[in-house]
Design an enzyme around this catalytic site. Structure first.
Site, PDB file in Angstrom:
ATOM      1  N   GLN A   1     -13.437  -6.368  -0.871  1.00 17.91           N
ATOM      2  CA  GLN A   1     -12.480  -5.333  -1.262  1.00 17.91           C
ATOM      3  C   GLN A   1     -12.417  -5.228  -2.782  1.00 17.91           C
ATOM      4  OE1 GLN A   1      -7.883  -5.593  -1.087  1.00 17.91           O
ATOM      5  NE2 GLN A   1      -8.427  -4.470   0.777  1.00 17.91           N
TER       6      GLN A   1
ATOM      7  N   SER B   1      -5.098  -1.188  -2.987  1.00 22.21           N
ATOM      8  CA  SER B   1      -6.460  -1.288  -2.459  1.00 22.21           C
ATOM      9  C   SER B   1      -7.198   0.027  -2.663  1.00 22.21           C
ATOM     10  CB  SER B   1      -6.421  -1.636  -0.967  1.00 22.21           C
ATOM     11  OG  SER B   1      -5.748  -2.855  -0.748  1.00 22.21           O
TER      12      SER B   1
ATOM     13  N   ASP C   1      -6.459  -7.263   5.407  1.00 18.90           N
ATOM     14  CA  ASP C   1      -5.987  -6.663   4.161  1.00 18.90           C
ATOM     15  C   ASP C   1      -4.826  -7.438   3.553  1.00 18.90           C
ATOM     16  OD1 ASP C   1      -6.119  -4.666   2.152  1.00 18.90           O
ATOM     17  OD2 ASP C   1      -4.474  -3.569   3.067  1.00 18.90           O
TER      18      ASP C   1
END
Length: 293
Positions: free
Chosen positions: A285, A235, A211
């Protein structure tokens, strides 16, 4: 360029402890909180801990090979997180689990993941990008220390913090300049001190690290940086596929691209390679991107 630091072994011990969840009831786990200066829980921490919680309910030799997560609410960094695991299925080769991360009685993340007994099969992969090796690159924290006066006070503590993993970007100044760049970015990363040879731990920590810096790739074409106070990023989801064993004691290359940004959302993909060019994981993502007027 360094400041007074904790030993690398201490940083790694803290990270391993962060992933060592407490079992408080059957299929119910509690993750500790980090002492890093986040204003909200780092998304990689929640994803990594949720994956470890699911792993605690699956017997070896099954290993996690994919996960899909949705971030629902910002996490409170001052509180532990409770993880509730649902055992959806245990087949002959695959197992499926669902995990809900909870704070203040409300879900902050939903995660679904799949496990498989290791087996041999057909193989092919894309080639690793041609990039400089990590030895000739500067550590991301050293770059931040050099540019510390240009980092807004609201982001400075996060940028200058010690980290249990070291990151060496291929484009070292991308986040400090206003130049519009193509939506491609890569960096090498690894643990700062030796980790135990536990594949569950390494895959959980890969979820944690995957991430990092991913969403920021989607703003490169716009000459922006998430270090700016007028740029809001968050996110929205996170997907990870693991194609082979992970070793965070050696350098891994994280190659990222962003095919599209629109409607205040940026979409980013990532491929993670070993030093010898083996593709061991893929990531996708989508995140919120807003420029405050």
């Amino acid at each position: 360029m360094t400041e007074a630091n904790d030993p690398p072994e201490t940083l790694i011990a803290r990270l391993v402890a962060l992933m060592d969840l407490e079992e408080i009831e059957v299929d119910l786990f509690r993750g500790g909180r980090t002492d890093e200066p986040w204003t909200r829980v780092f998304g990689g921490q929640v994803v990594g801990q949720a994956l470890i919680a699911a792993c605690r309910t699956v017997e070896r030799p099954r290993l996690p090979h994919s996960l899909h997560a949705y971030f629902m609410r910002p996490g409170d960094p001052n509180l532990p997180i409770v993880y509730e695991v649902s055992r959806d299925r245990d087949g002959r080769s695959f197992s499926s689990r669902r995990v809900v991360a909870i704070q203040h009685g409300r879900p902050i993340l939903n995660l679904a993941c799949s496990f498989q007994i290791p087996e041999q099969g057909l193989e092919h992969q894309f080639d690793m990008p041609d990039v400089p090796p990590p030895e000739g690159l500067e550590d991301d924290r050293d770059i931040a220390l050099r540019f510390r006066e240009e980092i807004p006070l609201s982001r400075r503590a996060v940028m200058l913090r010690q980290r249990p993993m070291t990151f060496r970007p291929i484009l070292p100044l991308a986040r400090y300049e206003d130049e519009a760049l193509p939506p491609f970015h890569s960096y090498w990363f690894k643990a700062v001190a030796p980790l135990p040879a536990d594949q569950i731990l390494h895959r959980g920590l890969l979820a944690y690290a995957s991430d990092m810096m991913l969403l920021s790739t989607s703003i490169l074409p716009h000459g922006l940086s998430w270090l700016r106070d007028d740029v809001q990023e968050a996110s929205l989801d996170h997907a990870l596929w693991v194609h082979g064993d992970i070793d965070l004691n050696d350098w891994l290359l994280y190659a990222m691209d962003s095919p599209r940004s629109s409607e205040a959302r940026g979409f980013t993909r990532g491929q993670i390679f070993t030093r010898d060019g083996r593709l061991v994981a893929s990531v996708a993502q989508e995140g919120l991107i807003r420029v405050r007027r």
